[in-house]
Design an enzyme around this catalytic site. Structure first.
Site, short mmCIF file in Angstrom:
data_model
loop_
_atom_site.label_atom_id
_atom_site.label_comp_id
_atom_site.label_asym_id
_atom_site.label_seq_id
_atom_site.Cartn_x
_atom_site.Cartn_y
_atom_site.Cartn_z
N TYR A 18 -3.55 4.34 -10.48
CA TYR A 18 -2.97 5.50 -11.25
C TYR A 18 -2.44 5.01 -12.62
CZ TYR A 18 -2.86 8.62 -7.12
OH TYR A 18 -2.92 9.34 -6.14
N MET A 64 1.21 5.91 -3.13
CA MET A 64 2.20 6.57 -1.96
C MET A 64 1.69 5.73 -0.71
SD MET A 64 2.73 10.07 -0.61
CE MET A 64 3.28 10.80 -2.35
N LYS A 82 22.08 -1.31 13.48
CA LYS A 82 21.94 0.07 12.77
C LYS A 82 20.56 -0.03 11.87
CE LYS A 82 24.41 -2.71 9.01
NZ LYS A 82 25.86 -2.86 8.42
#
Ligand code: PLP
Length: 375
Positions: free
Chosen positions: A271, A320, A45
């Site tokens: 950041y 990100m 899976k």
């Protein structure tokens, strides 16, 4: 995005290398823990735990795996499209997918009365006969499953029709890796045994019984019944150090240094300026971030990656698409390879730095990371 290559190619971008030899090693190790006649179901899976379910399943099928399991019907369709012909169990089938499931010869794990009656209806509408289903019983995980009390009703429903046929009974254990929970696991196994006791007679056939996951194979081999279901062990993680030593991580996440910076004392990195250097340091920026599955919990100096065999901390906030590491004391250049986790740095240890488990880290890797199959 999948390509094949041999082991000597240089790393030029973020890649997840998938080592089919390691997979074979883990499969053979796990097989050696069970009787030769016990069937082996490979749990593939979630893209085979974040790797590549098609490549992994085809390889395992060649090695003689008896059965596969996925969580959802679309994952099973993906395996059929790759040429997997072995039986595929769908652990969490949903009503909306019943037709697709039958069209692709996928076997549902039936976990409630309403799922059973709806599945029978669909099977009848499609005109199939003796369609194989597995009955899943809840023995204490309290997630999905029929209760033992429902057995008479279930068998009545099944025995008065011929569209579906029960081929197996299963349950799932809550804590096979946890040595503080042996009493509870034994209770679950006792409940399962009680359900199995008259089941062959009830359904008038010899049913496959299966209950063990990877840590179950290791810690409760006496309960292997007719088949075992292994996921994490195949991918190289055994949930306990003495087992880990016998397994090889199949997936290795690698990247390269995109850019180096010399950061003067007092400057911040990243950041929200969550890292400030006390002295001049050298950083390296890597082309992967929280969108790739390396979340912000891995930042702030808690987690290390490997540059030429030396550990470098991830500093500041994970972005990100990028992370920054401190390579002040490591000789390295732009373009050099960096290992995030895998053979050299197990995902079990990497994930621990963020208080989570190998399962979460490896299944969370984004599909935008290129998969490279090594065979
Ligand atoms: C995911 C899953 C498994 C595999 O468990 P591992 O610990 O990865 O071996 C087995 N059975 C069921 C029902 C599962 O959901």
């Amino acid at each position: 995005m999948v390509s094949k290559r041999n082991e000597t190619t240089k790393t030029r971008e973020t890649v997840l290398e998938i080592d089919l030899k390691a997979l074979q090693h883990n499969y053979e190790y796990l097989r050696s823990k069970i009787k030769p006649e016990t069937k082996f179901l490979a749990v593939v899976k979630a893209y085979a735990y974040g790797s590549d379910s098609q490549a992994i399943s085809l390889h395992l099928q060649n090695l003689g795996v008896d059965y596969f399991a996925v969580a959802y019907a679309n994952e099973g369709v993906h395996l059929r499209e790759a040429g997997v012909t072995a039986p595929i169990l769908v652990l969490h089938p949903q009503k909306v997918h019943f037709e697709i499931l039958i069209e692709h010869s996928l076997e549902p794990s039936i976990y409630s009365k309403s799922i059973l009656s709806d599945f029978i209806l669909t099977a009848q509408e499609l005109g199939v006969k003796n369609y194989p289903i597995h009955l899943k019983f809840n023995t204490g995980l309290n997630r999905l499953g029929l209760s033992a009390k429902e057995l008479p009703e279930i068998s009545e429903l099944i025995n008065k029709q011929d569209a579906v046929k029960v081929v197996a009974i299963l349950s799932h254990l809550a804590a096979t890796e946890d040595s503080d929970e042996t009493e509870f696991t034994n209770l679950q196994l006792k409940r399962f045994e009680a359900i199995c006791k008259d089941a062959d007679a009830t359904f008038n056939t010899k049913l496959l019984k299966h209950v063990l996951n990877t840590s179950g194979i290791i810690n409760y081999p006496q309960a292997q019944y007719d088949m075992v279901r292994s996921g994490i062990g195949l991918y190289g993680y055994g949930n306990q150090p003495d087992v880990d030593t016998h397994l090889i991580p199949v997936a290795t996440l690698k990247t390269i240094i995109a850019q180096k910076h010399s950061i003067p004392a007092g400057e911040s990195v990243g950041y929200n300026r969550k890292y400030t250097s006390n002295s001049e340091i050298i950083t390296a920026t890597l082309p992967l971030g929280h969108a790739d599955g390396i979340g912000r919990e891995y930042g702030h100096g808690k987690t290390f990656v490997s540059v030429h065999g030396q550990l470098a901390p991830i500093i500041g906030n994970v972005c990100m698409d990028m992370i920054m590491i401190d390579v002040t004391n490591i000789e390295c250049s732009e373009g050099d390879e960096v290992i995030i986790f895998g053979k050299e740095l197990p995902a079990s240890e990497f994930s621990q730095t963020a208080n989570t488990i190998s399962y979460e880290l490896i299944t969370g890797l984004s599909q935008r990371i290129k998969r490279l199959i090594l065979d």
